[in-house]
Design a protein around this motif. Structure first.
Motif: not given
Lengths: 430, 430
Positions: B37-48
């Motif tokens: 969740i933290e990764e998606i919150k901060t890096q959005k699509n890059a993390a996705l």
């Protein structure tokens, strides 16, 4: 205080601050609350007694001592001032009447082929109500949580409230008697939420937990969600006001302060197309502040979290207010119902110049437990439905299953679920 | 399989096992999901895109590639077998009709002193529907989540579904076209829940997230709860059957297996006062198992989590079933509606010999997303209300506030909230 026009160059940036209001950072208390819950789950009352010793400054000598006697409640009620007693009864009656109107009914419908479809609505067996204690013990919170549970038909209602120094709030006791609540425990904070979620030697496990509380209570409610249902995760109180030139600046100022006096973290936001009104309210705020016993709290709230926004027109004001989605929304305009269709998000909407937010806190009838921090975009006021749940009702005749069974079996087969398919096919007679 | 009489000496102990069924231990995945969740919150699509590479075995080359084209959906729909197309349309129409009947209405009531009280019910602005992908991609799940959102009037509907190897399930695409859904993203697991809760470059932030999923999805839903609303936290599927001698053992056996074939963790429980029926169903279970393509899953589920309980009478059977609070409950008795008043807890109740659970999974109309693991004691089936929320409506006249303002001010004063008190007093004209 934020005092700004919506066409100011830094408006978007400032407005973002308002949208981010009331966010609770529960991450930093999660570990503590997780430990508390685990202790209550495994050690039950032994852990509760330790927590009470630590946080409330007294030590229960037995499980029985955790419970408040019904005698002390009835005594507190008898000692109530007559006028206050009658005011609380008025509140009780009006709140009950309103909530009875919102009680959902079971329903069904039939089809000519013999199908019956519907929903059965039933009360949960048990509910746990958390009521903050000590100085912030509000009898109104008790009424607002107990009455919807009673109207729903919940058989087993449990109340937990902290009693610092083992001194229960007499008003709260009186309100318990008035509501006919008998299971009241002197337990507070995350421990109380865990005790009601998992049960202890004498505190029953419940199905639904509701009620306000600090960040520890809110975090505990989120953590036990799934093992029980909860009402919502509420933060600091807030008021939004939409107003035009017909509004009384003096009245709006005290309305804004009625939220500000709750909590330094409370937000009070006026949005109006009238620069004149905005200027007047600003002056009146200062006049009122000097007269308030809770001036210090209210001033800090207004200065750090208050806002007056002047917009181009009422349409823009409404749009911004929908983005804010305030807990309480006053519509102080010349013809407030004209705006109602365009108001999308607010916990409670107070229409017209004679409807201050405070009337809804006590005696109007609707619940004062409302979604905060913009969560009115998806949460509802506490209500009877929070203490009820539904079961779908499905009854097919031979004719009915013959009529649509083939289609059902085909979809099941397509999804690769042949036992589903067969459970329909074995019943088809043509 | 547990095959036991309710008067057996070890019954209580065994029954406790059934009550503890389906408990998900989310603690051990919390840390992983929290990081996602933290990764998606901060890096959005890059993390996705990283998560998709890791879990779904392909790498989107741009943000646009995360989205499924409406052309591919309409093509999938056109390619549907005619009978299946018509079956899905039948399902869509019946599900829609049922959900329209449950749509809540705004209401108000007036008092002769000029008071108006009520509730305004509005759709949330946006909803995010999670639909499992790959082999377990069920078009029926899409219908069951999309239709209540559409009936509620949600303007912005987003669907996330994982597409292992970048191969979307054609049936699911066809169902998206049939429902008129246009925003479908190839994103799965906890990442998808986080993406819809907080938004990314092209996935909109939503207000409500619904839909089934594995333990990672369930944990993510619990973690984002509060920032968005969610439907419920669901576990493995289950069926309970109450039956008497009038029931067909062969039919009941395949009904029990229709849940068992879902998942090794599924629970199938028959409770009956008839020893004869119990014995027959046991034999029929084995007969059916040999015929099922999903025999291996179903057998493991039945052996490890199935139960047949023989009780003294139907009253006891109902009592035990209320304790279990099953997701699906079949009442296979000679006059099932006679028992309905005594059935307190079940997600959906299927009445009579012609109403197999599977009919409710696809075409009956009611939602198939139901509370599991005993949470039917406090959760409801997914419905239109999950995509709507309420605002209290309060409007007082001068006469009305004069009538109850004193009482309101007195309670506010007693609670120490003088700004509340004053905001009422300033409006009183007598």
């Amino acid at each position: 205080m934020m005092f700004i026009k919506s066409n100011a160059s830094d408006f978007s940036e400032k407005f973002e601050e308002l949208l981010g209001r009331g966010k609770m950072d529960i991450a930093h208390v999660s570990a503590i609350v997780g430990n508390i819950i685990e202790e209550i789950k495994t050690q039950k009352n032994a852990a509760l007694i330790q927590h009470i010793t630590k946080f409330d400054n007294w030590t229960p000598s037995s499980d029985d001592e955790l419970k408040i006697s019904t005698e002390s409640m009835s005594k507190a009620y008898d000692n109530l001032d007559t006028k206050l007693k009658s005011a609380l009864h008025l509140a009780y009656d009006r709140i009950k009447l309103y909530h009875e109107k919102q009680k959902p009914k079971s329903w069904f419908d039939t089809e000519e082929n013999g199908t019956i479809l519907g929903q059965k609505v039933t009360a949960v067996d048990s509910a746990g109500l958390y009521i903050p204690g000590g100085k912030a013990a509000y009898p109104s919170s008790l009424l607002m949580n107990v009455i919807p549970a009673q109207v729903a038909g919940v058989e087993n209602i449990v109340v937990c409230t902290p009693t610092p120094d083992n001194e229960p709030n007499e008003l709260l006791l009186a309100a318990c008697h008035l509501c006919g609540v008998t299971q009241v425990f002197k337990v507070g904070g995350a421990s109380a939420i865990a005790a009601m979620a998992y049960g202890t030697e004498n505190i029953p496990k419940v199905d639904v937990i509701t009620g306000p509380g600090n960040i520890f209570v809110a975090t505990a409610k989120k953590m036990v969600f799934g093992d029980v249902n909860i009402d919502m995760i509420a933060g600091p109180s807030e008021i939004g006001i939409l107003a035009d030139d017909s509004a009384n600046a003096n009245h709006l100022a005290i309305d804004l302060l009625s939220q500000a006096e709750h909590d330094e973290m409370a937000s009070s936001i006026l949005i109006t197309p009238s620069q004149k009104l905005a200027d007047e309210v600003k002056v009146e705020l200062e006049n009122w502040l000097l007269k308030l016993p809770r001036q210090e709290i209210a001033r800090k709230s207004i200065e750090e979290r208050g806002a007056i926004i002047v917009t181009a027109d009422m349409d823009e004001a409404i749009k911004l207010m929908n983005d804010i989605a305030p807990e309480h929304l006053e519509v102080a305009t010349v013809s407030p119902f004209d705006l109602l269709p365009f108001i999308k998000h607010a916990g409670a909407i107070f229409l017209g110049h004679n409807t201050p937010e405070a009337i809804g806190d006590y005696v109007a009838g609707p619940n004062h437990t409302l979604p905060t921090g913009g969560t009115a975009k998806f949460y509802s006021p506490l209500g009877v439905e929070d203490f009820m749940k539904k079961s779908s009702i499905i009854s097919f005749s031979q004719k009915a299953i013959n009529e649509i069974g083939q289609e059902c079996a085909l979809i099941a087969n397509t999804e690769g679920l042949t036992a589903h398919e067969q459970s329909v096919r074995v019943r088809l007679t043509k």
